[in-house]
Design a protein around this motif. Structure first.
Motif, PDB file in Angstrom:
ATOM      1  N   LYS A 212      40.450  26.299  32.559  1.00 28.01           N
ATOM      2  CA  LYS A 212      40.881  26.423  33.951  1.00 28.01           C
ATOM      3  C   LYS A 212      39.693  26.298  34.904  1.00 28.01           C
ATOM      4  O   LYS A 212      38.576  26.687  34.568  1.00 28.01           O
ATOM      5  N   GLU A 214      38.785  27.803  38.342  1.00 26.14           N
ATOM      6  CA  GLU A 214      39.259  28.882  39.199  1.00 26.14           C
ATOM      7  C   GLU A 214      39.522  28.387  40.619  1.00 26.14           C
ATOM      8  O   GLU A 214      38.882  27.460  41.087  1.00 26.14           O
ATOM      9  N   LYS A 215      40.442  29.080  41.261  1.00 28.44           N
ATOM     10  CA  LYS A 215      40.884  28.686  42.595  1.00 28.44           C
ATOM     11  C   LYS A 215      39.703  28.577  43.581  1.00 28.44           C
ATOM     12  O   LYS A 215      39.615  27.613  44.347  1.00 28.44           O
ATOM     13  N   GLU A 216      38.776  29.558  43.501  1.00 30.45           N
ATOM     14  CA  GLU A 216      37.657  29.586  44.449  1.00 30.45           C
ATOM     15  C   GLU A 216      36.805  28.311  44.323  1.00 30.45           C
ATOM     16  O   GLU A 216      36.513  27.635  45.305  1.00 30.45           O
ATOM     17  N   PHE A 218      37.645  25.476  42.851  1.00 27.02           N
ATOM     18  CA  PHE A 218      38.471  24.301  43.163  1.00 27.02           C
ATOM     19  C   PHE A 218      38.587  24.131  44.683  1.00 27.02           C
ATOM     20  O   PHE A 218      38.414  23.029  45.221  1.00 27.02           O
ATOM     21  N   ASP A 219      38.843  25.248  45.369  1.00 29.98           N
ATOM     22  CA  ASP A 219      38.978  25.203  46.837  1.00 29.98           C
ATOM     23  C   ASP A 219      37.684  24.717  47.484  1.00 29.98           C
ATOM     24  O   ASP A 219      37.711  23.945  48.441  1.00 29.98           O
ATOM     25  N   ASP A 370      51.721  29.860  36.224  1.00 27.80           N
ATOM     26  CA  ASP A 370      50.684  29.117  35.491  1.00 27.80           C
ATOM     27  C   ASP A 370      51.370  27.951  34.777  1.00 27.80           C
ATOM     28  O   ASP A 370      52.599  27.921  34.660  1.00 27.80           O
ATOM     29  N   THR A 389      47.452  20.842  38.323  1.00 28.21           N
ATOM     30  CA  THR A 389      47.153  21.955  39.217  1.00 28.21           C
ATOM     31  C   THR A 389      48.404  22.777  39.469  1.00 28.21           C
ATOM     32  O   THR A 389      49.467  22.207  39.734  1.00 28.21           O
ATOM     33  N   LYS A 391      49.419  26.259  41.656  1.00 26.73           N
ATOM     34  CA  LYS A 391      49.030  27.311  42.614  1.00 26.73           C
ATOM     35  C   LYS A 391      47.518  27.328  42.858  1.00 26.73           C
ATOM     36  O   LYS A 391      46.878  28.385  42.811  1.00 26.73           O
ATOM     37  N   GLY A 392      46.959  26.169  43.062  1.00 23.89           N
ATOM     38  CA  GLY A 392      45.548  26.082  43.409  1.00 23.89           C
ATOM     39  C   GLY A 392      44.582  26.228  42.252  1.00 23.89           C
ATOM     40  O   GLY A 392      43.374  26.221  42.448  1.00 23.89           O
ATOM     41  N   VAL A 393      45.108  26.391  41.045  1.00 20.54           N
ATOM     42  CA  VAL A 393      44.223  26.475  39.874  1.00 20.54           C
ATOM     43  C   VAL A 393      44.393  25.197  39.062  1.00 20.54           C
ATOM     44  O   VAL A 393      45.515  24.812  38.720  1.00 20.54           O
TER      45      VAL A 393
END
Lengths: 433, 279
Positions: A212, A214-216, A218-219, A370, A389, A391-393
């Motif tokens: 994965k 992580e959202k942070e 990826f953002d 997920d 992807t 939910k942003g992950v």
């Protein structure tokens, strides 16, 4: 006499790829609440009834292969285990199976739970559909399920033509004429770089390696990408290619070519909403001249290569007339041999499947938390990175037939890709301000 | 469930005339619907409402089907009787020819080559059959079948002509019939390609010209021994074929060039102020 269906060119092509991979496409979706098994059963049967290819067996024939529509019951398709001791392991075992081409059903569906998480998992023969239509299928399944539990009607699934020629349906007559003359063999890209897996052995087993982002993280790189006007796909190619140079120990000055899957529905009327479930995937080649000093240099190399492809109105349509000609002129057994001679399966590839939209994949009160979708399990020396992807992950997956040692190599490779992501963010942090 | 299907069908069938045939069709449709519902239950569908809806979805275009049913051509099914008649006629033809052969043999003591009558009759029967199948093939646009049948017909005629010439005349080298047969088959196939506007017609034409020239060369060489300068025929065939192909390509190119010229004009010469600001 059983009802027969025509084996379309895409079906035959995917069958030909049996030497390179296991022909299965995989999807796993994890939910935070229970799934109504009875409602899902009803929806699955309805969907299967409307899509004959999903309950057909592929009959190989020296002249012209075909499908025979077969009888089935829900037990052939659905497996339910709501008391899993280890949910991840159950899912893993379920999705790493393979469906023979002459089976009566061409997909398997699982509903699993360990009491805390609920999961649906599905594998389907790649000859029936590709990632693009698999996403559509899962969305429709959720939509129809939601109608079923709400007591509503009006279920739907597309049931149009599965023919290759549909791929030209959104082109003008003039463009069609040009597209139908694109005989260039795009697979003939001479790149002999391969992913450094161990030699094939009897111990090799099907494995889907996942990692994965992580959202942070990826953002952050998405935000930088936005500032630089580059897509996630461009950046992922840069991270991937740079990691390949490292893991493969390729010379930094060497040219590296990576085919990237392209959804051909961009050329189809209404984005393919009126065709049947099938494959409409081509590829574009990203060739970087060298590794580049920094990750930004690699990205520039990627962009330079992709610019031409992105401007090409016939992106992904090359070689299709050649395939059509081969299958039209020769009987199946000869056309397969002819195509095998001319077709070079890419040793390394990338497929950005994109977003699994949690709003559209919600099952009643159960929210998608997920999941991932990935392509076929590649046989050595082939490999492909797939990206999805939720939910942003982002989930990176590499499906291979390998052993524990290969697993470690892939895990190390994921580490390098993620390091490249972090390097990119650090190098361009100023753009985030 | 059955009552609901019945109610649906009663309403649906009110759109067409209440004939006995319509009633039978309605009864059969009900049976089909019930069978389909049963099948869905066996497959695992448990929601009776969904089963009902799914069955009805199979009959989405039922109104159209009913219209088709009502306007269907009611004809006497004489296909089986025609087959029987055909069989009787064939047997009768063979019997008549055999009897004629025996009568000639007994009366005039000629048993050979009058047996050709029987062979000719059988061949004529087969060619008649080919003609019937050929007409159907044309109607169904199955041109490959038509081409095969025509070729088979030419082979039968050629064999018969050869047998007649060989057995009933003192002509030498009648086997040349088979050389003519090859040219005839290719010629007929080319003609069909033009008649049905086949894709390969312009490729087939030079092939026919060359095959014809070669066969003519061989036949003239054997019959009147003009091997030289008869060989020029073969080269003439090649030249004719190349000329025809060149003309074809030139015409095709001219057509394409004209289209491109127009396209270039529209793109590079024709002006429209909207192009100043359009992105």
């Amino acid at each position: 006499m059983p009802k027969t269906l025509k084996a379309e060119i895409w079906d035959k092509m995917q069958y030909l790829f049996r030497d390179f991979y296991d022909r299965m496409v995989h999807c796993v979706q994890i939910y935070d609440a229970p799934i109504d098994v009875c409602a899902m059963k009803n929806v699955l049967i309805w969907t299967t009834e409307k899509t004959p290819i999903l309950h057909s067996a592929f009959r190989v024939n020296a002249v012209e292969p075909y499908w025979t529509v077969e009888e089935y019951t829900i037990d052939d398709i659905l497996k339910v285990d709501l008391e899993c001791a280890d949910l991840d392991d159950t899912i893993d075992r379920f999705i790493t199976q393979s469906i023979p081409v002459d089976n009566n059903v061409q997909y398997k569906f699982g509903i699993f739970s360990d009491g805390e998480r609920w999961a649906i998992a599905m594998i389907v023969n790649h000859m029936c559909m590709d990632g693009g239509d698999f996403k559509y299928f899962m969305k429709k399944l959720a939509e129809n399920y939601n109608k079923q539990i709400a007591g509503e009607r009006g279920f739907s699934i597309k049931t149009g033509s599965r023919a290759l020629d549909e791929v030209y349906s959104d082109l003008t007559e003039e463009e069609k004429e040009i597209a139908k003359g694109l005989y260039k063999n795009i697979s003939a890209v001479k790149d002999e770089h391969y992913f450094p897996l161990t030699p094939a052995s009897e111990k090799d087993r099907t494995m889907i390696c996942k990692r994965k982002v992580e959202k942070e993280l990826f953002d952050e790189f998405k935000a930088i990408g936005k500032k630089l006007d580059v897509t996630v796909n461009d950046m992922m190619l840069a991270f991937y290619i740079r990691a390949l140079y490292e893991v493969g120990m390729f010379k930094e000055t060497e040219r590296l070519s990576i085919p990237c899957m392209v959804d051909l529905r961009r050329h189809i009327e209404a984005g393919g909403a009126n065709t049947g479930l099938t494959n409409h995937t081509g590829f574009m080649v990203c060739s970087v001249e060298n590794k580049g000093e920094t990750i930004n240099d690699t990205l520039v190399n990627v962009l330079r290569s992709l610019r031409k492809s992105k401007d090409d109105p016939y992106l992904g349509l090359y070689s299709l007339p050649l395939l059509k000609l081969a299958y039209a002129v020769f009987p199946h057994v000869i056309s397969e041999t002819a195509i095998k001679i001319g077709y070079m399966n890419p040793l390394i590839g990338m497929s950005n499947i994109g977003l699994l939209n949690d709003a559209l994949l919600k099952l009643g009160d159960a929210n998608l938390v997920d999941g991932f979708m990935t392509g076929a399990v590649k046989f050595k020396p082939y490999m492909q990175l797939a990206l999805t992807t939720v939910k942003g992950v982002m989930t990176m997956t590499i499906a291979i037939k390998g052993n524990d040692e290969d697993g470690k190599i892939v895990e190390g490779f994921f580490d390098i890709i993620k390091k490249n992501m972090r390097d990119f963010v650090e190098l361009n942090r100023s753009k985030l301000d | 469930m059955e009552d609901r299907f019945k109610a649906y069908l009663v309403e649906a069938f009110k759109t067409i005339a209440p004939t006995k045939a319509a009633m039978e069709y309605r009864k059969q449709t009900l049976k089909d619907m019930l069978a389909r519902a049963q099948e869905l239950r066996i497959k695992g569908m448990t929601d009776e409402e969904l089963i009902f809806d799914t069955v009805l979805e199979d009959y989405e275009d039922f109104g159209e089907k009913l219209k088709e049913f009502e306007s269907r051509e009611i004809k006497v099914n004489s296909a089986k009787r025609n087959v029987l008649l055909g069989a009787v006629l064939s047997v009768a033809l063979v019997a008549i020819l055999a009897i004629t052969y025996v009568i000639i043999g007994v009366a005039a003591h000629v048993w050979h080559p009058t047996w050709l009558l029987i062979v000719g009759g059988i061949f004529a029967g087969l060619i008649g059959l080919f003609a019937l199948v050929g007409v159907k093939a044309v109607k169904n646009k199955k041109h490959a079948v038509l081409r095969l049948l025509v070729a088979a017909g030419i082979v039968l005629v050629s064999v018969f002509v050869f047998l007649v010439l060989q057995l009933a005349t003192p002509l030498p080298q009648v086997w040349l019939t088979f050389l003519a047969m090859v040219a005839l088959i290719v010629g007929a196939d080319t003609a069909i390609a033009f008649l049905v506007n086949g894709k390969m017609k312009w490729v087939e034409l030079p092939i026919f010209v060359e095959v014809f020239a070669v066969m003519l060369y061989v036949m003239l060489g054997i019959i009147v021994h003009i091997w030289h300068p008869g060989w020029i025929l073969c080269l003439a065939g090649v030249v004719a074929g190349l000329v025809e192909l060149s003309v074809f390509v030139a015409m095709r190119n001219a057509k394409k060039a004209e289209a491109e010229k127009k396209k270039n004009y529209d793109k590079n010469v024709k002006t429209d102020e909207k192009y100043w600001e359009e992105w």
